[in-house]
Design a protein around this motif. Structure first.
Motif, mmCIF file in Angstrom:
data_model
loop_
_atom_site.group_PDB
_atom_site.id
_atom_site.type_symbol
_atom_site.label_atom_id
_atom_site.label_comp_id
_atom_site.label_asym_id
_atom_site.label_seq_id
_atom_site.Cartn_x
_atom_site.Cartn_y
_atom_site.Cartn_z
ATOM 1 N N TYR A 151 0.841 -1.198 0.000
ATOM 2 C CA TYR A 151 0.000 0.000 0.000
ATOM 3 C C TYR A 151 0.880 1.254 0.000
ATOM 4 O O TYR A 151 1.578 1.528 0.961
ATOM 5 N N LEU A 153 -0.578 4.323 -1.520
ATOM 6 C CA LEU A 153 -1.542 5.183 -2.187
ATOM 7 C C LEU A 153 -2.149 6.191 -1.221
ATOM 8 O O LEU A 153 -2.332 5.895 -0.039
ATOM 9 N N PRO A 155 -5.137 7.906 0.519
ATOM 10 C CA PRO A 155 -6.469 7.370 0.803
ATOM 11 C C PRO A 155 -7.575 8.296 0.304
ATOM 12 O O PRO A 155 -7.312 9.420 -0.142
ATOM 13 N N THR A 160 -6.778 7.892 -5.763
ATOM 14 C CA THR A 160 -6.114 6.595 -5.573
ATOM 15 C C THR A 160 -6.749 5.777 -4.454
ATOM 16 O O THR A 160 -6.550 4.570 -4.387
ATOM 17 N N PRO A 164 -8.048 0.378 -3.949
ATOM 18 C CA PRO A 164 -8.274 -0.832 -3.151
ATOM 19 C C PRO A 164 -9.745 -1.182 -2.997
ATOM 20 O O PRO A 164 -10.100 -2.367 -2.935
ATOM 21 N N PHE A 175 -3.939 -6.087 1.086
ATOM 22 C CA PHE A 175 -3.102 -4.894 1.064
ATOM 23 C C PHE A 175 -2.239 -4.846 2.316
ATOM 24 O O PHE A 175 -2.688 -5.188 3.416
ATOM 25 N N VAL A 179 -5.934 -1.651 4.482
ATOM 26 C CA VAL A 179 -6.356 -0.282 4.164
ATOM 27 C C VAL A 179 -6.922 0.433 5.385
ATOM 28 O O VAL A 179 -6.632 1.614 5.619
ATOM 29 N N ALA A 182 -3.959 1.478 7.265
ATOM 30 C CA ALA A 182 -3.049 2.352 6.508
ATOM 31 C C ALA A 182 -3.533 3.795 6.473
ATOM 32 O O ALA A 182 -2.728 4.736 6.551
ATOM 33 N N ARG A 190 3.378 3.788 7.364
ATOM 34 C CA ARG A 190 2.879 2.824 6.371
ATOM 35 C C ARG A 190 4.024 2.070 5.718
ATOM 36 O O ARG A 190 3.939 0.863 5.474
ATOM 37 N N GLY A 194 4.332 -1.851 6.067
ATOM 38 C CA GLY A 194 4.256 -2.615 4.826
ATOM 39 C C GLY A 194 5.480 -3.478 4.616
ATOM 40 O O GLY A 194 5.385 -4.628 4.172
#
Length: 551
Positions: A151, A153, A155, A160, A164, A175, A179, A182, A190, A194
């Motif tokens: 992840y 991106l 939110p 973007t 998800p 992810f 999400v 995140a 993050r 990740g």
């Protein structure tokens, strides 16, 4: 039946045809889809209150009539309706509103409505991108419900954030981090989470802005080196602070360390992870693609998505140009010379061409009409593309493909983060209180092929006499106000560690002398490289400085 169910039933040919079949179209079949969907959209849009307001009594029935009746639009034409979320005035009821920056220092945000049909089209095209990112030839792809997705991106409410959500409706891709977690974390948190989860579970997919993906990749390399040292230490103290190593992780680190030592290089993400698919979006991807390929061992597939147009284009397995999805928007193309005329004269309506009229090698500003009940028609997104071909023997395609160039010349976008305009820079100069007499600003690239904002400034003669002003002082002072005026500019430093401002101080009187010798006034934002070279040539001449000058 969901995408995941078809995967389980091994209906691979059906999936390819359903999601990537548009690549088999010839230009006539492509345009039939464009015309059919645009006629549906004209009917919906013309009956809406927004449409009636903009059409002013006209009732176009054909696409040609519509293009003659409706001038090219920009966000200002929709702002009073969209910023107040007046969904009842739109062609179809919005399900969600997506947000982005309008123009730093002048307008706060833009909002774009997404209907149910638009979201369904977005979902299908995102799945096509997912498949194509793993493809090595026509009809072949490698997507599984058990895949893991790093992840990186922004939110919701940013565009973007839809990615998800769209995937999770169709396939149980995981992810990393999840999400829901995140979106509550900082950018750095993050990355660390990740990386930690990726070492345990593996990473199959990675998607982000090219600049962000590069920064994350360097961060992962750094974290990987730290953990590799920790895993090899006798105490293991630092490793315990993050997670307990499994035998498979220890083996992975050991093999990575051995490989890097043998090749005499630093650890890279490709030493720890084996990506199946790598996607990047945004501006300046050409600056990062080669480095990203070196770091991950797989070349990123570029796609194009924006807040107003949604997901409109993708590369294929050849990574040699983007194809536009025929069912997202109706596309019109403004040739470069027509674009420049309209930028110099706001009353000028430039000519536009359709997908079956583009010419290879030519650059175009794109204008879109969002299909499936969208609000925007003949809308100038502000992006420039180059047509690189009308067909491809490599891809076996018979429709035009494009290469993303940049934003339009009146906007300077750095790494997908900023929208710096003449108004933005004027505000910065005025707020700074610096005695800057004249200036131009140009997007350039440094020796490492990274984008920068280069300002060529001419100081007031009296200020130069009374005080010593260096370009370092100017850079530091102006940088403070850029961050104040444009919050996205501040994120360049905060998120990417970039400070893109470069300053060149020109001799007093240079702009006046340029105008005297050429008879022309320079555009403040992105004058041509030839004009800049001429300005610098004149600056080296011995000319008389006069008072009261100005461009």
């Amino acid at each position: 039946m969901k995408f995941e169910d078809k995967l389980k039933m091994q209906q691979y040919d059906r999936l390819w045809q359903e999601y990537c079949g548009f690549l088999d179209l010839d230009i006539d079949s492509y345009m039939q889809i464009q015309y059919r969907l645009m006629l549906e959209q004209i009917s919906l849009w013309s009956e809406s209150e927004l449409g009636k307001q903009m059409l002013k009594g006209k009732q176009p029935k054909t696409i040609d009539e519509f293009r003659k009746s409706v001038p090219l639009t920009t966000y200002i034409d929709y702002a009073d309706v969209l910023l107040q979320k007046k969904g009842d005035m739109l062609p179809d009821q919005p399900i969600i509103w997506i947000q982005t920056t309008w123009e730093g220092g002048k307008h706060p945000i833009k909002l774009a409505p997404y209907t149910k049909s638009m979201l369904e089209t977005y979902r299908n095209n995102v799945l096509a991108c997912l498949m194509l990112s793993t493809s090595t030839e026509k009809g072949k792809f490698n997507v599984r419900a058990t895949d893991k997705f790093l992840y990186a991106l922004a939110p919701l409410p940013y565009a973007t954030g839809l990615f998800p959500l769209a995937l999770n409706d169709e396939i149980s891709i995981e992810f990393l981090p999840p999400v829901k977690e995140a979106v509550k974390m900082s950018f750095g948190e993050r990355n660390k989470k990740g990386f930690k989860l990726g070492l345990r579970k593996g990473i199959d997919f990675f998607f982000g802005l090219g600049s962000v993906a590069y920064y994350v990749s360097l961060s992962l390399s750094s974290m990987g080196r730290d953990q590799s040292k920790a895993s090899g230490s006798s105490t293991g103290g630092s490793s315990k602070s993050l997670f307990r190593y499994s035998p498979s992780m220890l083996l992975r680190f050991a093999l990575a360390k051995y490989r890097c030592k043998k090749e005499g290089r630093d650890l890279k993400p490709k030493d720890l992870f084996k990506l199946k698919g790598f996607m990047c979006a945004g501006t300046d991807n050409h600056c990062y693609k080669d480095d990203l390929e070196d770091l991950w061992g797989i070349r990123p597939m570029e796609l194009f998505a924006g807040t107003e147009p949604s997901c409109i284009g993708t590369e294929t397995w050849t990574r040699n140009g983007m194809y536009f999805f025929p069912d997202t928007c109706f596309y019109e193309f403004i040739p470069e010379d027509e674009m420049n005329k309209s930028l110099d004269d706001s009353s000028y309506q430039p000519k536009t061409y359709l997908m079956n009229e583009v010419v290879p090698g030519e650059k175009y500003e794109i204008a879109i009409s969002v299909l499936k009940g969208g609000a925007f028609v003949r809308y100038r997104v502000g992006d420039v593309y180059r047509c690189v071909g009308l067909e491809s023997s490599e891809d076996k395609t018979r429709i035009p493909r494009f290469q993303y160039v940049d934003r339009i010349p009146t906007i300077i976008d750095i790494a997908g983060f900023t929208r710096i305009s003449e108004h933005s820079i004027r505000s910065v100069v005025e707020l700074s209180g610096l005695a800057i007499e004249n200036w131009i600003a140009v997007k350039e690239y440094n020796k490492n092929n990274r984008p920068l904002l280069h300002m060529y400034v001419e100081m007031n003669l009296e200020s130069l006499v009374s005080s010593a002003i260096s370009k370092e002082i100017l850079r530091e002072h102006l940088g403070v106000y850029f961050k104040y005026v444009d919050h996205d500019y501040k994120d360049l430093k905060h998120i990417l560690g970039m400070d893109p401002l470069e300053i060149t101080i020109l001799k007093c009187g240079t702009f006046e002398e340029y105008k005297r010798q050429t008879g022309k006034t320079l555009r403040h934002i992105n004058p041509s490289s030839y004009e800049i070279m001429e300005l610098l040539r004149i600056e080296q001449q011995d000319f008389r400085v006069t008072r009261g000058r100005g461009v």
